[in-house]
Design a protein around this motif. Structure first.
Motif, PDB file in Angstrom:
ATOM      1  N   PHE A 128       0.820  -1.216   0.000  1.00 52.64           N
ATOM      2  CA  PHE A 128       0.000   0.000   0.000  1.00 52.64           C
ATOM      3  C   PHE A 128       0.851   1.262   0.000  1.00 52.64           C
ATOM      4  CE2 PHE A 128      -2.435   3.269   2.460  1.00 52.64           C
ATOM      5  CZ  PHE A 128      -3.365   3.544   1.469  1.00 52.64           C
ATOM      6  N   VAL A 129       1.873   1.300   0.832  1.00 48.52           N
ATOM      7  CA  VAL A 129       2.712   2.504   0.913  1.00 48.52           C
ATOM      8  C   VAL A 129       3.420   2.762  -0.419  1.00 48.52           C
ATOM      9  CG1 VAL A 129       4.689   3.561   2.060  1.00 48.52           C
ATOM     10  CG2 VAL A 129       3.003   2.280   3.407  1.00 48.52           C
ATOM     11  N   HIS A 130       3.929   1.710  -1.043  1.00 50.81           N
ATOM     12  CA  HIS A 130       4.568   1.862  -2.362  1.00 50.81           C
ATOM     13  C   HIS A 130       3.554   2.315  -3.405  1.00 50.81           C
ATOM     14  CE1 HIS A 130       6.313   0.044  -6.197  1.00 50.81           C
ATOM     15  NE2 HIS A 130       7.064   1.074  -5.899  1.00 50.81           N
ATOM     16  N   PHE A 131       2.337   1.794  -3.311  1.00 47.88           N
ATOM     17  CA  PHE A 131       1.273   2.202  -4.227  1.00 47.88           C
ATOM     18  C   PHE A 131       1.000   3.700  -4.104  1.00 47.88           C
ATOM     19  CE2 PHE A 131      -3.321   3.100  -4.527  1.00 47.88           C
ATOM     20  CZ  PHE A 131      -3.526   2.855  -5.889  1.00 47.88           C
ATOM     21  N   LEU A 132       0.973   4.219  -2.883  1.00 48.40           N
ATOM     22  CA  LEU A 132       0.746   5.650  -2.688  1.00 48.40           C
ATOM     23  C   LEU A 132       1.857   6.477  -3.326  1.00 48.40           C
ATOM     24  CD1 LEU A 132      -0.536   5.901   1.002  1.00 48.40           C
ATOM     25  CD2 LEU A 132      -1.871   6.059  -1.110  1.00 48.40           C
ATOM     26  N   GLU A 133       3.086   5.968  -3.298  1.00 46.25           N
ATOM     27  CA  GLU A 133       4.190   6.668  -3.962  1.00 46.25           C
ATOM     28  C   GLU A 133       3.943   6.745  -5.467  1.00 46.25           C
ATOM     29  OE1 GLU A 133       7.675   4.525  -2.911  1.00 46.25           O
ATOM     30  OE2 GLU A 133       7.597   5.078  -0.783  1.00 46.25           O
ATOM     31  N   GLU A 134       3.446   5.654  -6.043  1.00 51.63           N
ATOM     32  CA  GLU A 134       3.123   5.633  -7.467  1.00 51.63           C
ATOM     33  C   GLU A 134       2.013   6.631  -7.782  1.00 51.63           C
ATOM     34  OE1 GLU A 134       3.966   3.876 -11.260  1.00 51.63           O
ATOM     35  OE2 GLU A 134       4.959   3.654  -9.314  1.00 51.63           O
ATOM     36  N   VAL A 135       1.031   6.721  -6.907  1.00 55.64           N
ATOM     37  CA  VAL A 135      -0.062   7.673  -7.080  1.00 55.64           C
ATOM     38  C   VAL A 135       0.484   9.100  -7.119  1.00 55.64           C
ATOM     39  CG1 VAL A 135      -2.066   8.694  -5.926  1.00 55.64           C
ATOM     40  CG2 VAL A 135      -1.862   6.204  -6.092  1.00 55.64           C
ATOM     41  N   ILE A 140      -1.584  -4.286  -7.969  1.00 57.25           N
ATOM     42  CA  ILE A 140      -2.271  -3.148  -8.591  1.00 57.25           C
ATOM     43  C   ILE A 140      -1.258  -2.206  -9.229  1.00 57.25           C
ATOM     44  CG2 ILE A 140      -3.735  -1.139  -8.177  1.00 57.25           C
ATOM     45  CD1 ILE A 140      -5.056  -2.672  -5.903  1.00 57.25           C
ATOM     46  N   THR A 141      -0.191  -1.895  -8.492  1.00 59.37           N
ATOM     47  CA  THR A 141       0.847  -1.007  -9.014  1.00 59.37           C
ATOM     48  C   THR A 141       1.434  -1.559 -10.307  1.00 59.37           C
ATOM     49  OG1 THR A 141       1.416  -0.261  -6.777  1.00 59.37           O
ATOM     50  CG2 THR A 141       3.062   0.088  -8.502  1.00 59.37           C
ATOM     51  N   HIS A 142       1.745  -2.852 -10.311  1.00 59.02           N
ATOM     52  CA  HIS A 142       2.311  -3.491 -11.503  1.00 59.02           C
ATOM     53  C   HIS A 142       1.326  -3.428 -12.668  1.00 59.02           C
ATOM     54  CE1 HIS A 142       4.664  -6.275 -13.917  1.00 59.02           C
ATOM     55  NE2 HIS A 142       3.552  -6.968 -14.131  1.00 59.02           N
ATOM     56  N   HIS A 143       0.050  -3.708 -12.387  1.00 55.67           N
ATOM     57  CA  HIS A 143      -0.948  -3.701 -13.463  1.00 55.67           C
ATOM     58  C   HIS A 143      -1.134  -2.298 -14.037  1.00 55.67           C
ATOM     59  CE1 HIS A 143      -5.088  -3.971 -15.205  1.00 55.67           C
ATOM     60  NE2 HIS A 143      -4.614  -5.122 -15.641  1.00 55.67           N
ATOM     61  N   LEU A 144      -1.134  -1.294 -13.175  1.00 56.32           N
ATOM     62  CA  LEU A 144      -1.283   0.076 -13.656  1.00 56.32           C
ATOM     63  C   LEU A 144      -0.111   0.510 -14.544  1.00 56.32           C
ATOM     64  CD1 LEU A 144      -2.661   1.824 -10.448  1.00 56.32           C
ATOM     65  CD2 LEU A 144      -3.828   1.662 -12.643  1.00 56.32           C
ATOM     66  N   LYS A 145       1.069  -0.059 -14.286  1.00 55.03           N
ATOM     67  CA  LYS A 145       2.229   0.257 -15.131  1.00 55.03           C
ATOM     68  C   LYS A 145       2.124  -0.457 -16.477  1.00 55.03           C
ATOM     69  CE  LYS A 145       5.608   1.125 -11.448  1.00 55.03           C
ATOM     70  NZ  LYS A 145       6.865   0.650 -10.805  1.00 55.03           N
ATOM     71  N   GLU A 146       1.518  -1.640 -16.478  1.00 52.56           N
ATOM     72  CA  GLU A 146       1.424  -2.431 -17.699  1.00 52.56           C
ATOM     73  C   GLU A 146       0.281  -2.009 -18.595  1.00 52.56           C
ATOM     74  OE1 GLU A 146       3.562  -4.879 -18.705  1.00 52.56           O
ATOM     75  OE2 GLU A 146       4.814  -4.253 -16.987  1.00 52.56           O
ATOM     76  N   VAL A 147      -0.801  -1.550 -17.981  1.00 46.76           N
ATOM     77  CA  VAL A 147      -2.017  -1.185 -18.737  1.00 46.76           C
ATOM     78  C   VAL A 147      -2.216   0.323 -18.648  1.00 46.76           C
ATOM     79  CG1 VAL A 147      -4.507  -1.500 -18.943  1.00 46.76           C
ATOM     80  CG2 VAL A 147      -3.051  -3.413 -18.192  1.00 46.76           C
ATOM     81  N   PRO A 148      -2.163   1.019 -19.774  1.00 43.89           N
ATOM     82  CA  PRO A 148      -2.338   2.483 -19.744  1.00 43.89           C
ATOM     83  C   PRO A 148      -3.684   2.844 -19.098  1.00 43.89           C
ATOM     84  CG  PRO A 148      -1.583   1.767 -21.896  1.00 43.89           C
ATOM     85  CD  PRO A 148      -1.945   0.521 -21.140  1.00 43.89           C
ATOM     86  N   VAL A 149      -3.640   3.828 -18.206  1.00 45.70           N
ATOM     87  CA  VAL A 149      -4.859   4.290 -17.565  1.00 45.70           C
ATOM     88  C   VAL A 149      -5.308   5.643 -18.126  1.00 45.70           C
ATOM     89  CG1 VAL A 149      -4.431   3.039 -15.429  1.00 45.70           C
ATOM     90  CG2 VAL A 149      -3.565   5.368 -15.663  1.00 45.70           C
ATOM     91  N   PHE A 196      -6.863  -8.843  -7.125  1.00 51.56           N
ATOM     92  CA  PHE A 196      -5.616  -8.541  -6.431  1.00 51.56           C
ATOM     93  C   PHE A 196      -5.661  -9.080  -5.009  1.00 51.56           C
ATOM     94  CE2 PHE A 196      -8.291  -5.248  -4.747  1.00 51.56           C
ATOM     95  CZ  PHE A 196      -7.769  -4.921  -3.509  1.00 51.56           C
ATOM     96  N   GLU A 197      -4.488  -9.310  -4.471  1.00 59.62           N
ATOM     97  CA  GLU A 197      -4.337  -9.615  -3.050  1.00 59.62           C
ATOM     98  C   GLU A 197      -3.396  -8.624  -2.380  1.00 59.62           C
ATOM     99  OE1 GLU A 197      -5.791 -11.577  -0.829  1.00 59.62           O
ATOM    100  OE2 GLU A 197      -7.241 -12.104  -2.388  1.00 59.62           O
ATOM    101  N   THR A 198      -2.485  -8.024  -3.167  1.00 58.45           N
ATOM    102  CA  THR A 198      -1.585  -7.005  -2.626  1.00 58.45           C
ATOM    103  C   THR A 198      -1.652  -5.767  -3.517  1.00 58.45           C
ATOM    104  OG1 THR A 198       0.394  -7.573  -3.915  1.00 58.45           O
ATOM    105  CG2 THR A 198      -0.035  -8.863  -1.905  1.00 58.45           C
ATOM    106  N   PHE A 199      -1.284  -4.637  -2.956  1.00 59.63           N
ATOM    107  CA  PHE A 199      -1.243  -3.415  -3.751  1.00 59.63           C
ATOM    108  C   PHE A 199      -0.089  -3.417  -4.743  1.00 59.63           C
ATOM    109  CE2 PHE A 199      -4.335  -1.857  -0.781  1.00 59.63           C
ATOM    110  CZ  PHE A 199      -5.051  -0.904  -1.512  1.00 59.63           C
ATOM    111  N   ASP A 200       0.914  -4.255  -4.510  1.00 58.91           N
ATOM    112  CA  ASP A 200       1.982  -4.392  -5.500  1.00 58.91           C
ATOM    113  C   ASP A 200       1.418  -4.895  -6.830  1.00 58.91           C
ATOM    114  OD1 ASP A 200       4.119  -3.548  -3.875  1.00 58.91           O
ATOM    115  OD2 ASP A 200       4.249  -5.533  -2.942  1.00 58.91           O
TER     116      ASP A 200
END
Length: 216
Positions: free
Chosen positions: A78-85, A207-216, A201-205
């Motif tokens: 989650f914390v790493h995901f917030l950094e990506e946000v 989600i982060t990985h998927h958001l990098k792979e799939v353009p949002v 998903f089970e972890t926010f990692d």
């Protein structure tokens, strides 16, 4: 186009559902039947949550808060995901059916309080009562309690790309309005029933990985 992420709290940001954890630790057995009625959509979320908290004595407020703050863990990544946000300048808001007395302490230092929408617990009576500052507007008749579609109508621009992250029936109505959904738990079954496009998903990692792979 702005990406706007609305994220559930209990069982999504946290590894387990805080309300369920609280009931298991402090409530009499009657809470089980109420929970099942909510999950089966036999009673509204607002009615069910209100009834469950009504089982708890207000005098134990400090014990409730300390128990959850001490036992609940953030979901991995989650914390790493917030950094990506922040790096991508996406808008991020927590929309929670949880209560202020534990949501804010657990998210302290991670999410600005101005971007947290949750219910308010009132400890002034003999048992806990719930105030609903984000109740359904005229466009929703589901008696949600914390109505996520109502919040979205207030804070999400119609031109934004809306991403929803959640895990249960409390996220179902807003998931119907999302451009994309990250789902776990009961929300997966509900999305499949409704034909809603989602990524599990089970972890926010993940989600982060998927958001990098799939353009949002």
């Amino acid at each position: 186009m702005t990406v706007h992420i609305l994220c559930d709290f209990d069982g999504t940001i946290t590894a387990e559902d805080n309300i369920i954890a609280l009931m298991k630790a402090f409530a009499p057995p009657e809470w089980h039947a109420i929970k099942e009625d909510v999950l089966a959509q036999h009673i509204s979320i607002r009615a069910g949550v209100g009834q469950m908290f009504h089982l708890l004595p207000s005098a134990e407020k400090t014990a409730y808060r300390d128990y959850l703050v001490g036992h609940i863990q953030l979901r991995p990544g989650f914390v790493h995901f917030l950094e990506e946000v922040r790096q991508n300048e996406w808008q991020f808001d927590v929309v929670s059916g949880g209560m202020d007395f534990f949501v804010h302490p657990i998210l302290s230092g991670h999410v600005d309080p101005d971007h947290i929408y949750c219910n308010v617990a009132d400890f002034s009576a003999e048992t806990v009562r719930i105030d609903w500052p984000h109740a359904c507007d005229a466009s929703c008749t589901n008696d949600c309690g914390c109505c996520k579609p109502t919040i979205a109508r207030r804070i999400v621009n119609p031109d934004d790309r809306l991403i929803v992250i959640g895990d249960s029936v409390t996220d179902f109505e807003i998931a119907k309005q999302a451009d994309f959904v990250y789902a776990r738990g009961q929300l997966i079954t509900l999305c499949e029933t409704e034909g809603i496009n989602y990524y599990p998903f089970e972890t926010f990692d993940e989600i982060t990985h998927h958001l990098k792979e799939v353009p949002v």
